[in-house]
Design a protein around this motif. Structure first.
Motif, PDB file in Angstrom:
ATOM      1  N   UNK A 117       1.008  -1.283  -0.110  1.00 17.43           N
ATOM      2  CA  UNK A 117      -0.088  -0.024  -0.053  1.00 17.43           C
ATOM      3  C   UNK A 117       0.817   1.215   0.007  1.00 17.43           C
ATOM      4  N   UNK A 118       0.563   2.059  -1.114  1.00 17.72           N
ATOM      5  CA  UNK A 118       1.702   3.127  -1.139  1.00 17.72           C
ATOM      6  C   UNK A 118       0.730   4.470  -1.454  1.00 17.72           C
ATOM      7  N   UNK A 119       1.724   5.480  -1.067  1.00 16.78           N
ATOM      8  CA  UNK A 119       0.984   6.792  -1.096  1.00 16.78           C
ATOM      9  C   UNK A 119       1.849   7.603  -2.061  1.00 16.78           C
ATOM     10  N   UNK A 120       0.904   8.496  -3.038  1.00 16.56           N
ATOM     11  CA  UNK A 120       1.526   9.505  -3.812  1.00 16.56           C
ATOM     12  C   UNK A 120       1.807  10.773  -3.030  1.00 16.56           C
ATOM     13  N   UNK A 121       2.869  11.410  -3.291  1.00 15.58           N
ATOM     14  CA  UNK A 121       3.674  12.488  -2.387  1.00 15.58           C
ATOM     15  C   UNK A 121       3.718  13.991  -3.256  1.00 15.58           C
ATOM     16  N   UNK A 122       3.507  13.744  -4.800  1.00  8.24           N
ATOM     17  CA  UNK A 122       3.291  15.121  -5.513  1.00  8.24           C
ATOM     18  C   UNK A 122       2.293  14.776  -6.281  1.00  8.24           C
ATOM     19  N   UNK A 123       1.797  16.190  -6.916  1.00  7.12           N
ATOM     20  CA  UNK A 123       0.763  16.095  -8.070  1.00  7.12           C
ATOM     21  C   UNK A 123       1.692  15.578  -9.247  1.00  7.12           C
ATOM     22  N   UNK A 124       0.671  14.855 -10.108  1.00  8.12           N
ATOM     23  CA  UNK A 124       1.136  14.453 -11.415  1.00  8.12           C
ATOM     24  C   UNK A 124      -0.040  14.341 -12.206  1.00  8.12           C
ATOM     25  N   UNK A 125      -0.782  15.360 -12.651  1.00 11.21           N
ATOM     26  CA  UNK A 125      -2.013  15.419 -13.444  1.00 11.21           C
ATOM     27  C   UNK A 125      -1.831  14.641 -14.685  1.00 11.21           C
ATOM     28  N   UNK A 126      -0.651  14.789 -15.535  1.00 11.37           N
ATOM     29  CA  UNK A 126      -0.576  14.221 -16.632  1.00 11.37           C
ATOM     30  C   UNK A 126      -0.676  12.752 -16.531  1.00 11.37           C
ATOM     31  N   UNK A 127      -0.406  12.277 -15.394  1.00  8.71           N
ATOM     32  CA  UNK A 127      -0.473  10.720 -15.256  1.00  8.71           C
ATOM     33  C   UNK A 127      -1.793  10.572 -14.229  1.00  8.71           C
ATOM     34  N   UNK A 128      -2.691  11.544 -14.163  1.00  3.78           N
ATOM     35  CA  UNK A 128      -4.066  11.422 -13.541  1.00  3.78           C
ATOM     36  C   UNK A 128      -3.699  10.706 -11.919  1.00  3.78           C
ATOM     37  N   UNK A 129      -2.833  11.475 -11.352  1.00  2.00           N
ATOM     38  CA  UNK A 129      -2.439  10.986 -10.059  1.00  2.00           C
ATOM     39  C   UNK A 129      -2.158  12.025  -9.050  1.00  2.00           C
ATOM     40  N   UNK A 130      -2.213  12.190  -7.727  1.00  2.00           N
ATOM     41  CA  UNK A 130      -2.080  13.377  -7.149  1.00  2.00           C
ATOM     42  C   UNK A 130      -1.810  13.135  -5.614  1.00  2.00           C
ATOM     43  N   UNK A 131      -0.964  14.205  -5.238  1.00  2.00           N
ATOM     44  CA  UNK A 131      -0.639  14.189  -3.726  1.00  2.00           C
ATOM     45  C   UNK A 131      -1.791  13.662  -2.951  1.00  2.00           C
ATOM     46  N   UNK A 132      -1.488  12.718  -2.094  1.00  2.00           N
ATOM     47  CA  UNK A 132      -2.307  11.916  -1.086  1.00  2.00           C
ATOM     48  C   UNK A 132      -3.293  10.882  -1.657  1.00  2.00           C
ATOM     49  N   UNK A 133      -3.095  10.489  -3.168  1.00  2.00           N
ATOM     50  CA  UNK A 133      -3.353   9.337  -3.423  1.00  2.00           C
ATOM     51  C   UNK A 133      -3.174   8.115  -2.799  1.00  2.00           C
ATOM     52  N   UNK A 134      -3.848   7.047  -2.579  1.00  2.00           N
ATOM     53  CA  UNK A 134      -3.268   5.830  -2.059  1.00  2.00           C
ATOM     54  C   UNK A 134      -3.510   4.740  -3.137  1.00  2.00           C
ATOM     55  N   UNK A 135      -2.548   4.147  -3.389  1.00  2.00           N
ATOM     56  CA  UNK A 135      -2.322   2.885  -4.268  1.00  2.00           C
ATOM     57  C   UNK A 135      -1.807   1.716  -3.893  1.00  2.00           C
ATOM     58  N   UNK A 136      -1.824   0.745  -4.961  1.00  2.00           N
ATOM     59  CA  UNK A 136      -1.256  -0.552  -4.571  1.00  2.00           C
ATOM     60  C   UNK A 136      -0.348  -1.049  -5.562  1.00  2.00           C
ATOM     61  N   UNK A 137       0.931  -1.370  -5.311  1.00  2.00           N
ATOM     62  CA  UNK A 137       1.783  -1.947  -6.076  1.00  2.00           C
ATOM     63  C   UNK A 137       1.580  -3.144  -6.712  1.00  2.00           C
ATOM     64  N   UNK A 138       1.287  -3.067  -8.217  1.00  2.00           N
ATOM     65  CA  UNK A 138       0.785  -4.261  -8.656  1.00  2.00           C
ATOM     66  C   UNK A 138       1.827  -4.874  -9.368  1.00  2.00           C
ATOM     67  N   UNK A 139       2.846  -4.315  -9.751  1.00  2.54           N
ATOM     68  CA  UNK A 139       4.068  -5.032 -10.505  1.00  2.54           C
ATOM     69  C   UNK A 139       5.663  -4.246 -10.169  1.00  2.54           C
ATOM     70  N   UNK A 140       6.741  -5.251  -9.978  1.00  2.90           N
ATOM     71  CA  UNK A 140       7.760  -4.898 -10.227  1.00  2.90           C
ATOM     72  C   UNK A 140       8.755  -5.211 -11.016  1.00  2.90           C
ATOM     73  N   UNK A 141       9.323  -4.395 -11.733  1.00  2.00           N
ATOM     74  CA  UNK A 141      10.270  -5.071 -12.802  1.00  2.00           C
ATOM     75  C   UNK A 141      11.736  -4.533 -12.610  1.00  2.00           C
ATOM     76  N   UNK A 142      12.642  -5.520 -12.698  1.00  2.00           N
ATOM     77  CA  UNK A 142      14.121  -5.268 -12.350  1.00  2.00           C
ATOM     78  C   UNK A 142      14.758  -4.549 -13.688  1.00  2.00           C
ATOM     79  N   UNK A 143      15.769  -4.044 -13.455  1.00  3.37           N
ATOM     80  CA  UNK A 143      16.468  -3.587 -14.529  1.00  3.37           C
ATOM     81  C   UNK A 143      16.646  -4.513 -15.714  1.00  3.37           C
ATOM     82  N   UNK A 144      17.159  -5.793 -15.295  1.00  4.61           N
ATOM     83  CA  UNK A 144      17.611  -6.869 -16.235  1.00  4.61           C
ATOM     84  C   UNK A 144      16.218  -7.300 -17.150  1.00  4.61           C
ATOM     85  N   UNK A 145      15.227  -6.888 -16.651  1.00  4.70           N
ATOM     86  CA  UNK A 145      13.784  -7.506 -17.036  1.00  4.70           C
ATOM     87  C   UNK A 145      13.270  -6.512 -18.206  1.00  4.70           C
ATOM     88  N   UNK A 146      13.600  -5.454 -18.542  1.00  2.89           N
ATOM     89  CA  UNK A 146      13.189  -4.549 -19.216  1.00  2.89           C
ATOM     90  C   UNK A 146      14.188  -3.636 -20.250  1.00  2.89           C
TER      91      UNK A 146
END
Length: 797
Positions: A626-655
């Motif tokens: 469970x993670x919290x967004x700390x800054x406004x990023x309107x171009x990504x439709x996410x804002x300071x205070x929004x709470x979300x869930x980590x759904x994926x992690x990709x390591x450097x070697x995987x992308x």
């Protein structure tokens, strides 16, 4: 720094490991953050490496193949790709002999420069030709028969291919790492070192991430310590900016500013600075339009113009008169009766007053505590507006460029979502409504215009003076505006106290809802919240009720108690997103950081080691966190205070980006973060009460102990308690709660909005002051205001 080419002069320290060689190929290069992977043919090294080539990684500009570079760093082991050389800094090996320089300048890199021309350049400028050309391009005019366009092409190519390298290496010598050096270069380009050496304190204003201490350290190295005027001016501007952020002040009193600047300068340099010198530089900054002085008050221009502008636009909107008698009272009462029957609601007297005032006034402020029916009134306003004005509330009915007439907005994404859920209409953040990208500066003067007929803004207590002005300057004069907020909640994080000053001015019709309606289930949380508003705790504060509990414990027991409560809730089927722990401070045994770390191990452990995770600083992020967004990023439709869930992690070697990546789901929006953006996130199992403002949660757990003393105030505790929808669990020390509730805001914010709103003087609308200077000469149109002027105007008859 010396004027000679630092690329050639740079020497490694004795204990540095290096790799010198020819870049054979670029395997990967990210132009945004400059992370690069290259294959190097090794010519020389002081490591134990004995292979002919090696992979080098690091932050540097696009390197030229077949060119010789020196890299400093260490050999590391990559999980997938094996041993690599991780470079912390680098330099390009420039030719040191006359023959080498001629060969370099006549190579493929410099179009139109043949061997003969190169020889002529070196004959005139000598073996330091490259550094001389970079430092003083006009010296090329000394080369016989060298066409100007050829000279210009040569200089442009040198700058393009060596400017960033030169700057980054020079910045490294001043102690700046590659990431910060890149930020500095992006602001100043090839002029970075020159600006740095002449005006090091500009870094504070221009480059995010550089504060007074870092710039002052550089300034002292360059001989600008003590009472140097530039240092004092930088200290003045830094203090004003810091105070607006820390205390929410719009202005500072002159004497207070002088004392604060004196303390800052003397703490940093231990050299006495006379107050008269500070006072003189305050006047200088005022004459230069860097600050604005009004009586004894001193403002940053952005805040001065925001306050004046907002007051002007409030008066502009309030000057409308066409709404007072647009429909008879009998028509309103008939529509109200139909609405009550349709939605099975019986509005109270104060709610009816709010509905009628909203529809028959250009503006309304609607305030009230939890459970008083603000949301019900908002829905009623929208429905009655539609009925009485004959407009559809179906967004699909508006096509061919016609705009939906009713706009709903809030300062945070979660608050906007709540508005949308309660009304059934689209709602958005204020930033998104204005088309902002979240990166605007305080002096942003962009023209924006909002189209619509009715605007309702919720959680107005969270809106600072800058954002309030940006919003209101975009409103057409015919728009009706409803401001909704709880006057007893925390003030905005940014400067100002907009809602409080509006209420105190009494310039806008205001209805305060006091009757409590949300008590059908016998909620004791709402009852306690209203007691806190009045400044006391209920008699049964420590007695457990069906919707709230209290656990006695001291500061070193908080973490254990919170864990036990969470474990118990989890065993009853509650999930991480249902439970929100709120604390006022980040550090200490009962701070947000410790609680987040402990709660992650309850909700999202990695005992088996099979769950994907990445480390950033001291934080480990895992899939399902469970993670919290700390800054406004309107171009990504996410804002300071929004709470979300980590759904994926990709390591450097995987992308293909060769970087660690985190993908977070916020409601229906997926947002990808690269490693350099991880600082936009934090864990959200526990968050600050400020960050939770505008949100509600089924279960709130709120510890309060005496060690929180610095943050304990009535509005903070009230805001925390009112985040709970179903269950409230309090833990800590009863006397700490009582102490916090008795303590109101002792440091009243310094604003002049109230005076400007109540003044009879017409406010002149100004957004900025422009004076012709050497820096902005090319940006100011000399013909402004002279459209009808001709040369004949100046001729005598």
């Amino acid at each position: 720094m010396e004027t000679q080419d630092s690329l050639a002069l740079f020497q490694p320290e004795n204990d540095e490991w290096y790799m010198k060689g020819t870049v054979m190929s670029t395997i990967f290069h990210n132009p945004d953050n400059l992370f690069s992977v290259v294959r190097l043919l090794v010519k020389e090294t002081n490591t134990t490496w004995d292979e002919k080539d090696i992979i080098v990684t690091g932050v540097f500009p696009k390197l030229h193949e077949q060119e010789v570079y020196m890299f400093y760093g260490k050999i590391t082991e990559h999980a997938k790709f094996g041993e690599q050389f991780k470079a912390e800094k680098f330099r390009k090996e420039m030719p040191q002999t006359k023959a080498g320089i001629i060969q370099y300048l006549s190579g493929e890199l410099f179009k139109g420069i043949g061997k003969k021309t190169a020889e002529n350049i070196v004959d005139v400028l000598g073996e330091d030709a490259i550094s001389i050309m970079m430092a003083d391009p006009d010296r090329l005019s000394d080369v016989p028969k060298l066409p100007k366009n050829t000279a210009d092409t040569l200089i442009n190519t040198l700058r393009e291919n060596q400017g960033l390298e030169h700057v980054m290496i020079g910045l490294n010598e001043y102690g700046f790492g590659p990431q910060l050096s890149m930020k500095i270069f992006q602001v100043y380009k090839e002029r970075a070192l020159d600006i740095l050496e002449k005006s090091p304190y500009r870094l504070i204003e221009d480059v995010k991430g550089i504060g007074f201490g870092r710039a002052d350290e550089l300034g002292r190295k360059l001989g600008l310590g003590g009472a140097h005027p530039e240092r004092i001016r930088a200290g003045i501007l830094y203090v004003m900016d810091a105070e607006s952020i820390r205390n929410g002040d719009v202005y500072l009193e002159r004497e207070s500013l002088i004392r604060s600047v004196k303390n800052l300068l003397e703490e940093s340099d231990h050299t006495p600075v006379d107050e008269e010198n500070i006072d003189r530089e305050i006047t200088y900054l005022s004459d230069s339009d860097k600050i604005i002085i009004e009586n004894s008050r001193i403002y940053l221009p952005s805040l001065y113009f925001a306050e004046n502008g907002f007051a002007h636009h409030i008066k502009r909107l309030m000057s409308q008169t066409e709404y007072a008698e647009q429909f008879p009272e009998s028509e309103f009462l008939l529509a109200l009766g139909d609405l009550e029957e349709r939605i099975s609601v019986s509005y109270g007297e104060s709610q009816k007053e709010a509905l009628q005032t909203a529809l028959q006034s250009p503006m309304l402020v609607l305030t009230g505590g939890p459970g008083t029916g603000k949301t019900t009134v908002i829905k009623g306003i929208v429905e009655l507006y539609s009925e009485l004005n004959g407009v559809s509330l179906d967004p699909h009915a508006y096509k061919d460029g016609n705009k939906f007439p009713v706009l709903l907005a809030a300062p945070t994404g979660r608050a906007a979502k709540r508005m949308s859920e309660s009304t059934g209409l689209p709602a958005m953040t204020i930033h998104r409504l204005l088309g902002m990208n979240g990166q605007e500066q305080l002096d942003d003067d962009s023209e924006r215009l909002i189209e619509g007929r009715l605007l309702i803004v919720d959680e107005m207590s969270m809106v600072d003076i800058w954002l309030a002005n940006q919003l209101f300057r975009a409103l057409p004069s015919h728009m009706q505006v409803i401001l909704v907020g709880d006057k007893d909640q925390l003030p905005s994080v940014g400067p100002g106290q907009v809602l409080k000053d509006i209420l105190d001015s009494k310039i806008i019709p205001t209805v305060e809802l006091t009757d409590i309606y949300r008590q059908e289930d016998g909620s004791s949380i709402i009852e306690m919240a209203h007691d806190i508003r009045e400044g006391f705790l209920p008699q049964d504060f420590t007695k457990n009720r069906k919707d709230r509990s209290f656990f006695h414990c001291h500061v070193n027991q908080i973490a254990e108690v919170v864990e036990q409560v969470v474990q118990n809730a989890k065993s009853k089927g509650f999930r991480a997103k249902d439970i929100q722990v709120l604390a006022p401070m980040y550090r200490g045994p009962a701070g947000i950081n410790v609680l987040n770390k402990n709660l992650q191990e309850i909700f999202n452990p990695n005992d088996s080691g099979k769950r994907k995770e990445v480390t950033f600083g001291e934080v480990k992020y895992r899939v399902d966190d469970k993670v919290l967004q700390l800054v406004n990023q309107p171009e990504k439709n996410v804002f300071n205070g929004d709470i979300g869930e980590v759904v994926s992690i990709m390591y450097a070697k995987e992308n293909t980006e060769n970087q660690d990546m985190i993908v977070v789901l916020f409601d229906q929006t997926e947002v990808t973060y690269y490693r350099q953006e991880f600082n936009q996130l934090t864990h959200a199992y526990c968050c600050s009460i400020h960050k939770a403002q505008g949100s509600e949660f089924p279960i709130v757990i709120m510890p309060v102990v005496r060690s929180y003393y610095r943050m304990l105030r009535r509005d903070l505790l009230y805001t925390g308690v009112t985040r709970s929808k179903q269950f409230l669990i309090l833990c800590g020390e009863e006397d700490a709660f009582r102490m916090g509730i008795e303590r109101t805001d002792e440091t009243k914010r310094q604003t002049t909005l109230l005076e400007r709103l109540t003044s009879d003087e017409a406010l002149e609308l100004v957004s900025s002051v422009k004076r012709l200077t050497e820096d902005n000469m090319a940006d100011i149109d000399p013909m402004i205001g002279m459209e009808d002027v001709t040369p004949y105007t100046f001729m005598s008859a």
